[in-house]
Write a protein that holds these residues in place. Sequence first.
Motif, PDB file in Angstrom:
ATOM      1  N   GLY A  84      37.245  43.502  37.179  1.00  0.00           N
ATOM      2  CA  GLY A  84      38.692  43.672  37.291  1.00  0.00           C
ATOM      3  C   GLY A  84      39.155  43.821  38.725  1.00  0.00           C
ATOM      4  O   GLY A  84      38.349  43.890  39.660  1.00  0.00           O
ATOM      5  N   ASP A  85      40.469  43.877  38.881  1.00  0.00           N
ATOM      6  CA  ASP A  85      41.056  44.075  40.204  1.00  0.00           C
ATOM      7  C   ASP A  85      40.747  45.465  40.739  1.00  0.00           C
ATOM      8  O   ASP A  85      40.831  45.701  41.938  1.00  0.00           O
ATOM      9  CB  ASP A  85      42.570  43.855  40.151  1.00  0.00           C
ATOM     10  N   GLY A  86      40.390  46.388  39.835  1.00  0.00           N
ATOM     11  CA  GLY A  86      39.971  47.719  40.278  1.00  0.00           C
ATOM     12  C   GLY A  86      38.515  47.692  40.721  1.00  0.00           C
ATOM     13  O   GLY A  86      38.149  48.267  41.750  1.00  0.00           O
ATOM     14  N   ALA A  87      37.686  46.998  39.962  1.00  0.00           N
ATOM     15  CA  ALA A  87      36.253  46.935  40.288  1.00  0.00           C
ATOM     16  C   ALA A  87      36.029  46.343  41.670  1.00  0.00           C
ATOM     17  O   ALA A  87      35.084  46.717  42.377  1.00  0.00           O
ATOM     18  CB  ALA A  87      35.522  46.100  39.231  1.00  0.00           C
ATOM     19  N   ILE A 144      37.362  37.294  38.114  1.00  0.00           N
ATOM     20  CA  ILE A 144      38.174  38.492  38.334  1.00  0.00           C
ATOM     21  C   ILE A 144      39.369  38.435  37.407  1.00  0.00           C
ATOM     22  O   ILE A 144      40.226  37.547  37.516  1.00  0.00           O
ATOM     23  CB  ILE A 144      38.643  38.609  39.811  1.00  0.00           C
ATOM     24  N   GLU A 145      39.419  39.363  36.466  1.00  0.00           N
ATOM     25  CA  GLU A 145      40.586  39.460  35.594  1.00  0.00           C
ATOM     26  C   GLU A 145      41.557  40.403  36.286  1.00  0.00           C
ATOM     27  O   GLU A 145      41.427  41.625  36.189  1.00  0.00           O
ATOM     28  CB  GLU A 145      40.185  39.975  34.213  1.00  0.00           C
ATOM     29  N   ASN A 146      42.469  39.810  37.028  1.00  0.00           N
ATOM     30  CA  ASN A 146      43.436  40.637  37.750  1.00  0.00           C
ATOM     31  C   ASN A 146      44.610  40.934  36.818  1.00  0.00           C
ATOM     32  O   ASN A 146      45.540  40.138  36.694  1.00  0.00           O
ATOM     33  CB  ASN A 146      43.897  39.908  39.016  1.00  0.00           C
ATOM     34  N   ASN A 147      44.534  42.102  36.159  1.00  0.00           N
ATOM     35  CA  ASN A 147      45.623  42.499  35.256  1.00  0.00           C
ATOM     36  C   ASN A 147      46.545  43.495  35.950  1.00  0.00           C
ATOM     37  O   ASN A 147      47.317  44.192  35.292  1.00  0.00           O
ATOM     38  CB  ASN A 147      45.061  43.048  33.938  1.00  0.00           C
ATOM     39  N   LEU A 148      46.421  43.577  37.260  1.00  0.00           N
ATOM     40  CA  LEU A 148      47.321  44.332  38.134  1.00  0.00           C
ATOM     41  C   LEU A 148      47.149  45.848  38.073  1.00  0.00           C
ATOM     42  O   LEU A 148      47.756  46.579  38.840  1.00  0.00           O
ATOM     43  CB  LEU A 148      48.794  43.968  37.879  1.00  0.00           C
ATOM     44  N   PHE A 149      46.294  46.317  37.177  1.00  0.00           N
ATOM     45  CA  PHE A 149      46.096  47.764  37.038  1.00  0.00           C
ATOM     46  C   PHE A 149      44.627  48.161  37.109  1.00  0.00           C
ATOM     47  O   PHE A 149      43.755  47.435  36.621  1.00  0.00           O
ATOM     48  CB  PHE A 149      46.643  48.268  35.694  1.00  0.00           C
ATOM     49  N   ALA A 150      44.389  49.314  37.706  1.00  0.00           N
ATOM     50  CA  ALA A 150      43.103  50.005  37.549  1.00  0.00           C
ATOM     51  C   ALA A 150      43.478  51.343  36.928  1.00  0.00           C
ATOM     52  O   ALA A 150      44.165  52.152  37.565  1.00  0.00           O
ATOM     53  CB  ALA A 150      42.417  50.203  38.889  1.00  0.00           C
ATOM     54  N   SER A 151      43.074  51.565  35.718  1.00  0.00           N
ATOM     55  CA  SER A 151      43.574  52.683  34.916  1.00  0.00           C
ATOM     56  C   SER A 151      45.097  52.654  34.972  1.00  0.00           C
ATOM     57  O   SER A 151      45.705  51.682  34.565  1.00  0.00           O
ATOM     58  CB  SER A 151      43.014  54.027  35.382  1.00  0.00           C
TER      59      SER A 151
HETATM   60 MG   LIG Z   1      42.571  45.793  36.248  1.00  0.00          MG
END
Ligand SMILES: [Mg+2]
Length: 310
Positions: A130-133, A157-164
């Motif tokens: 993810g975008d957080g990872a 990279i699944e950039n879903n715009l959020f990390a938690s």
């Molecule tokens: Mg994310």
Amino acid sequence: MLRIRLAENRLATARRDGLIGGPVHLSVGQEAVAVGVSRSLRSSDRVFGAHRSHAHLLALGSSVHGLFAETLGKDTGHCRGMGGSMHLWDQSNGFYGSVPIVAATVALAVGAGLAAKLQKSSDVAVAYLGDGAIEEGIVHESLNFARIQDIPMIFVIENNLFASHMYISTRQPSDLTARFAEANRIPAAVIDGNDVVSVMETAAQAVSRARTGGGPTFIEAVTYRWYGHVDWRDDIDVGVNRSQADVVNWKARDPIARLRDAMVTKGYWSLDQDAELEANLKNEIQEAWERAMQDPYPAEESLLNRVYAK
Ligand SMILES: [Mg+2]
Ligand SMILES: Cc1ncc(C[n+]2csc(CCOP(=O)(O)OP(=O)(O)O)c2C)c(N)n1
């Protein structure tokens, strides 16, 4: 995509109703990424995910019943009920595992890709992250090593715009992460992660490059998760920059509805066929759920049997 969506919605409801003991991280809204990527993969490839990996597993052809049973802690689950939603594994379909330690599996995917190369196979490794990872140091070491060794792999990279609950602009100076690929001289594509055809075409190129000795590719698929970070809630209240309007806007970009509309408009698919597909899948999900609910828990004395794999 619809099978994954219906399966995850079932997990959401079951978790809300107290039927599942551990947290479930849902990827409803993001289905096009795993489905589009998996289209180019075969069962001898080596795919790794993390805490939000139901779709990664199912898109490879793994059984919904196995996922449900695992999430319920049943002996018939993919990890014999010892792992739960965040520790999935099904090597027969190429899924080498998911682990909830964010970014931990990225280096494992690099290793699996290196092994594939040393074995002179044309298999590839895939790391979903993810975008957080990507904010973890090990990802940058992995990108560098993958390039230097020309490892046959795809970073998805699944950039879903959020990390938690943190929006990307509160964490990073750019809302795209592909700059890290550029820094490591890895070819990158930034794509609409809600367009399954675009994901499919991009992944096909990347997989073909990896299979023929061209080394790693970085695919950044921009997408959005409809549920909140974990379980069935929508997190409007706790999400920074996650308003009801954002969720409504992203739902209007539903990857499933988009594909259905495009296919119907072009005459490849009819609404009747669609209704039949949905009805069949709903039956399949219902049967898988009922079976998993009735399955036995693992025997207590089996607890330590599989701590180390043979
Ligand atoms: Mg994310
Ligand atoms: C090493 C580590 N740090 C923190 C956490 C807590 N945590 C779990 S998921 C998550 C956010 C990950 O964001 P991203 O990689 O973008 O994946 P997404 O949840 O958006 O799918 C965090 C911080 C963790 N599990 N592991």
